[in-house]
Design a protein around this motif. Structure first.
Motif, mmCIF file in Angstrom:
data_model
loop_
_atom_site.group_PDB
_atom_site.id
_atom_site.type_symbol
_atom_site.label_atom_id
_atom_site.label_comp_id
_atom_site.label_asym_id
_atom_site.label_seq_id
_atom_site.Cartn_x
_atom_site.Cartn_y
_atom_site.Cartn_z
ATOM 1 N N LEU A 200 28.640 -19.408 -89.666
ATOM 2 C CA LEU A 200 28.650 -20.059 -88.352
ATOM 3 C C LEU A 200 27.538 -19.526 -87.456
ATOM 4 C CD1 LEU A 200 32.468 -20.081 -87.510
ATOM 5 C CD2 LEU A 200 30.984 -22.094 -87.734
ATOM 6 N N PRO A 201 26.867 -20.417 -86.704
ATOM 7 C CA PRO A 201 25.897 -19.926 -85.718
ATOM 8 C C PRO A 201 26.621 -19.125 -84.637
ATOM 9 C CG PRO A 201 25.809 -22.342 -85.911
ATOM 10 C CD PRO A 201 26.969 -21.870 -86.722
ATOM 11 N N LYS A 202 26.019 -18.053 -84.200
ATOM 12 C CA LYS A 202 26.635 -17.234 -83.148
ATOM 13 C C LYS A 202 26.521 -17.923 -81.793
ATOM 14 C CE LYS A 202 27.334 -14.473 -86.459
ATOM 15 N NZ LYS A 202 27.634 -15.352 -87.566
ATOM 16 N N SER A 203 25.518 -18.811 -81.673
ATOM 17 C CA SER A 203 25.380 -19.628 -80.468
ATOM 18 C C SER A 203 24.724 -20.946 -80.863
ATOM 19 C CB SER A 203 24.543 -18.907 -79.407
ATOM 20 O OG SER A 203 23.219 -18.714 -79.875
ATOM 21 N N ILE A 204 24.963 -21.968 -80.038
ATOM 22 C CA ILE A 204 24.335 -23.269 -80.236
ATOM 23 C C ILE A 204 23.820 -23.758 -78.887
ATOM 24 C CG2 ILE A 204 25.709 -23.903 -82.253
ATOM 25 C CD1 ILE A 204 27.432 -25.645 -80.416
ATOM 26 N N LYS A 205 22.856 -24.629 -78.936
ATOM 27 C CA LYS A 205 22.294 -25.184 -77.710
ATOM 28 C C LYS A 205 22.600 -26.671 -77.664
ATOM 29 C CE LYS A 205 18.362 -24.480 -74.855
ATOM 30 N NZ LYS A 205 17.981 -23.324 -74.214
ATOM 31 N N ALA A 206 23.109 -27.136 -76.528
ATOM 32 C CA ALA A 206 23.369 -28.552 -76.299
ATOM 33 C C ALA A 206 22.741 -28.886 -74.952
ATOM 34 C CB ALA A 206 24.856 -28.852 -76.294
ATOM 35 N N GLY A 207 21.699 -29.686 -74.987
ATOM 36 C CA GLY A 207 20.961 -29.949 -73.753
ATOM 37 C C GLY A 207 20.314 -28.662 -73.278
ATOM 38 N N ASN A 208 20.540 -28.326 -72.013
ATOM 39 C CA ASN A 208 19.998 -27.085 -71.455
ATOM 40 C C ASN A 208 20.991 -25.939 -71.486
ATOM 41 O OD1 ASN A 208 17.544 -28.271 -70.846
ATOM 42 N ND2 ASN A 208 18.248 -28.998 -68.845
ATOM 43 N N THR A 209 22.146 -26.166 -72.096
ATOM 44 C CA THR A 209 23.214 -25.168 -72.079
ATOM 45 C C THR A 209 23.318 -24.464 -73.430
ATOM 46 O OG1 THR A 209 24.436 -26.546 -70.521
ATOM 47 C CG2 THR A 209 25.666 -24.787 -71.617
ATOM 48 N N GLU A 210 23.433 -23.151 -73.365
ATOM 49 C CA GLU A 210 23.668 -22.376 -74.585
ATOM 50 C C GLU A 210 25.143 -21.968 -74.623
ATOM 51 O OE1 GLU A 210 22.021 -18.604 -77.149
ATOM 52 O OE2 GLU A 210 20.887 -19.321 -75.442
ATOM 53 N N TYR A 211 25.764 -22.248 -75.748
ATOM 54 C CA TYR A 211 27.176 -21.933 -75.954
ATOM 55 C C TYR A 211 27.280 -20.808 -76.977
ATOM 56 C CZ TYR A 211 28.083 -26.488 -73.798
ATOM 57 O OH TYR A 211 28.146 -27.560 -72.941
ATOM 58 N N THR A 212 28.178 -19.869 -76.730
ATOM 59 C CA THR A 212 28.401 -18.780 -77.676
ATOM 60 C C THR A 212 29.780 -18.930 -78.317
ATOM 61 O OG1 THR A 212 29.222 -17.363 -75.907
ATOM 62 C CG2 THR A 212 26.906 -17.134 -76.486
ATOM 63 N N ILE A 213 29.882 -18.412 -79.506
ATOM 64 C CA ILE A 213 31.116 -18.547 -80.272
ATOM 65 C C ILE A 213 32.241 -17.742 -79.605
ATOM 66 C CG2 ILE A 213 30.712 -16.634 -81.879
ATOM 67 C CD1 ILE A 213 31.667 -18.663 -84.105
ATOM 68 N N ALA A 214 33.436 -18.299 -79.637
ATOM 69 C CA ALA A 214 34.607 -17.642 -79.030
ATOM 70 C C ALA A 214 35.834 -17.931 -79.886
ATOM 71 C CB ALA A 214 34.826 -18.161 -77.610
ATOM 72 N N PHE A 215 36.743 -16.978 -79.934
ATOM 73 C CA PHE A 215 37.975 -17.097 -80.724
ATOM 74 C C PHE A 215 39.159 -16.992 -79.786
ATOM 75 C CE2 PHE A 215 34.598 -15.148 -83.058
ATOM 76 C CZ PHE A 215 34.587 -15.833 -84.266
#
Length: 137
Positions: free
Chosen positions: A69-84
């Motif tokens: 799994l990517p530790k973070s992904i980018k959607a538009g201008n927003t970076e999302y980080t993985i969370a459980f």
């Protein structure tokens, strides 16, 4: 005992989606006739028991799925980080951001299934490179 590895069907689905399966500590011994004899063992033991009646398939552990799994992904201008999360007796693997709504996932009884669900989502949305073209998924 809780679920320790992805099922044969889950591993085959990842393979069908074009994910290149990497070597891992554990392998399914898959018999060609019937599923009742299938079992998980170490790579060394798998190599010793393989014959014309069976084959071997990686058996991903939770750590293997998390590594994919990517530790973070980018959607538009927003970076999302993985969370459980553990909510209402179920596990969820999400991508979250301080500034935007979380990218929600399925809630599952086992954390390995929640991570697998998120892995499928990442493949379908192009966040993980596979050996298939996006329009084939």
């Amino acid at each position: 005992m809780t679920k320790q590895v992805l099922s044969i069907e889950q591993m085959q689905h990842l393979q069908e989606m074009g994910l290149e399966l990497k070597d891992t500590m554990l392998y399914w011994i898959v018999y060609k006739v019937g599923n009742e004899k299938n079992f998980v063992t170490t790579r060394e033991n798998a190599i010793e028991v393989i014959d014309e009646s069976c084959g071997m398939l990686p058996a991903y552990t939770l750590q293997d799925v998390l590594d994919a799994l990517p530790k973070s992904i980018k959607a538009g201008n927003t970076e999302y980080t993985i969370a459980f999360y553990y909510i209402h007796g179920k596990w969820a693997v999400d991508y979250s951001s301080d500034t935007s709504a979380d990218i929600q996932s399925n809630e599952c009884e086992y954390i390995i299934d929640a991570a697998y669900s998120r892995l499928l989502w990442c493949i379908k949305h192009g966040h993980i490179e596979t050996n298939k073209k996006t329009n084939e998924l």
